[in-house]
Scaffold this motif. Structure first.
Motif, PDB file in Angstrom:
ATOM      1  N   LYS A 295       0.827  -1.211   0.000  1.00  0.00           N
ATOM      2  CA  LYS A 295       0.000   0.000   0.000  1.00  0.00           C
ATOM      3  C   LYS A 295       0.862   1.263   0.000  1.00  0.00           C
ATOM      4  N   ASN A 336      -7.428  -4.313  -2.436  1.00  0.00           N
ATOM      5  CA  ASN A 336      -8.107  -3.554  -1.376  1.00  0.00           C
ATOM      6  C   ASN A 336      -7.644  -2.097  -1.289  1.00  0.00           C
ATOM      7  N   HIS A 337      -6.530  -1.755  -1.912  1.00  0.00           N
ATOM      8  CA  HIS A 337      -6.008  -0.391  -1.783  1.00  0.00           C
ATOM      9  C   HIS A 337      -6.962   0.646  -2.385  1.00  0.00           C
ATOM     10  N   VAL A 339     -10.275   0.433  -2.760  1.00  0.00           N
ATOM     11  CA  VAL A 339     -11.663   0.390  -2.301  1.00  0.00           C
ATOM     12  C   VAL A 339     -12.051   1.650  -1.529  1.00  0.00           C
ATOM     13  N   PRO A 340     -11.272   2.103  -0.521  1.00  0.00           N
ATOM     14  CA  PRO A 340     -11.711   3.293   0.220  1.00  0.00           C
ATOM     15  C   PRO A 340     -11.500   4.610  -0.517  1.00  0.00           C
ATOM     16  N   SER A 341     -10.654   4.641  -1.532  1.00  0.00           N
ATOM     17  CA  SER A 341     -10.346   5.893  -2.221  1.00  0.00           C
ATOM     18  C   SER A 341     -11.379   6.174  -3.303  1.00  0.00           C
ATOM     19  N   THR A 342     -11.560   7.448  -3.622  1.00  0.00           N
ATOM     20  CA  THR A 342     -12.516   7.864  -4.653  1.00  0.00           C
ATOM     21  C   THR A 342     -11.860   8.058  -6.008  1.00  0.00           C
TER      22      THR A 342
END
Length: 372
Positions: A295, A336-337, A339-342
């Motif tokens: 990450k 997964n890196h 997923v939370p970012s837009t």
């Protein structure tokens, strides 16, 4: 003499006990004498032979135990010994002519059977065939050009705009069309934000020629370039790249575990080299540290606004991660890196593999990600 007044008999020590090894030294001496009657055998020869064989046995058992644990087995089988030898470069070279009974075979799929797209070789064929068609069309185009110039009085700005567009399109085309010659895309997967993760096969010596904007260099705290990917990058970049790494060492200092340092990729097709300190297998929280390292590499690439990066496979050895475990953790961390970012500047991520066993393992783990 009586037992009371006499001297006590000294306990007999075997040659193995005196040498401090477990393997039988006397038996090694007997094996050496068999068939070597013409040669003189020193007293230290069987000791050295027993020590070397004992070390090899301990090393193979340790790696085979790791392979059995990765496969969730409580007993070591010949298959685990086969995988242990194949994962270690030195053991694989030493025992390359040895057949392990019931060990199975390593997965080896020819790239031609897996992918029809092979880097930019298709582009080369198109570029060769296009001029032949243009030669016939050139007379007709030359007849039309004067009429266009007569009808319009400002022909100058149009070619300049087209040249600027061509220059801007060059780096985008290298990132979108493929990693270049000598790199075969085996499998691809779309990630959360539309990024493309591609498993790519190539040779270790060609890693410096891959057409991406950033290359990940798995190394240690001192950013050593003596082995593996670092050595290949040093040969590709030359003296300028080596001087740049030395300056980065002085400015950055020793890298902490899972931390990264970004340097210039002098003499290579890429723009930046992202050096990362790989955690050692067996250390505290090594699996979490490996995911954190991946990450951190992706975050460093996004800070530099890179559109494409290349992840070489991690080196395998005594302190290296087992390939199965490394594949699961790395592919999971990359997926997964995002997923939370837009938003993210990254569009293409190439994971470069160099041996047949790694190709089989990563293709299997990639299929599991697709199933999820």
């Amino acid at each position: 003499m009586s037992a009371r007044g006499g001297k006590k008999k000294a306990t007999k020590l075997s040659r193995s006990a005196r040498a401090g090894v477990i393997f039988p030294v006397g038996r090694m001496m007997r094996y050496l004498r068999t068939g070597t009657h013409k040669y003189r055998i020193g007293m230290g020869a069987p000791v050295y032979m027993a020590a070397v064989i004992e070390y090899l046995a301990a090393e193979i058992l340790e790696l085979a135990g790791n392979a059995a644990r990765d496969n969730k087995k409580g007993r070591i089988t010949p298959r685990h010994i086969k995988l242990a030898v194949a994962n270690d470069e030195d053991l694989n070279q030493l025992l390359r002519g040895v057949t392990i009974s019931n060990g199975g075979v390593l997965p080896r799929i020819h790239p031609e059977l897996l992918s029809k797209k092979r880097g930019s070789r298709v582009k080369v064929d198109i570029q060769v065939t296009v001029p032949e068609a243009e030669k016939r069309a050139e007379p007709s185009k030359s007849m039309k050009k004067p009429s266009i110039k007569k009808g319009k009085g400002k022909p100058g700005p149009t070619p300049r705009v087209s040249r600027q567009k061509d220059k801007e399109a060059v780096p985008n085309s290298t990132a979108e069309d493929g990693p270049g010659d000598g790199f075969t895309i085996l499998s691809a997967k779309s990630l959360f934000l539309g990024q493309k993760l591609s498993l790519t096969e190539s040779e270790l010596s060609k890693i410096g020629t891959i057409k991406v904007e950033g290359i990940i260099n798995p190394t240690n705290a001192e950013m050593d370039l003596k082995e593996g990917v670092g050595n290949a990058l040093e040969k590709a970049g030359g003296r300028e790249f080596l001087d740049g790494v030395k300056e980065l060492r002085k400015a950055q200092g020793p890298l902490e575990v899972a931390s990264v340092a970004v340097g210039q990729a002098n003499g290579m097709a890429a723009r930046f080299i992202i050096h990362c300190n790989v955690p050692q297998w067996g250390s505290e929280k090594c699996e979490e540290q490996l995911e954190k390292m991946v990450k951190n590499c992706l975050s460093a690439a996004e800070e530099k606004k890179l559109k494409s990066v290349a992840f070489p496979s991690l080196p395998a050895g005594r302190n290296g991660f087992p390939k199965q475990t490394a594949a699961q953790l790395i592919l999971k961390a990359i997926s997964n890196h995002f997923v939370p970012s837009t938003t993210s500047s990254l569009k293409n991520i190439y994971f470069v593999l160099f041996d047949s066993e790694s190709i089989g393992i990563y293709l299997q783990e990639m299929a599991k990600l697709d199933a999820k």
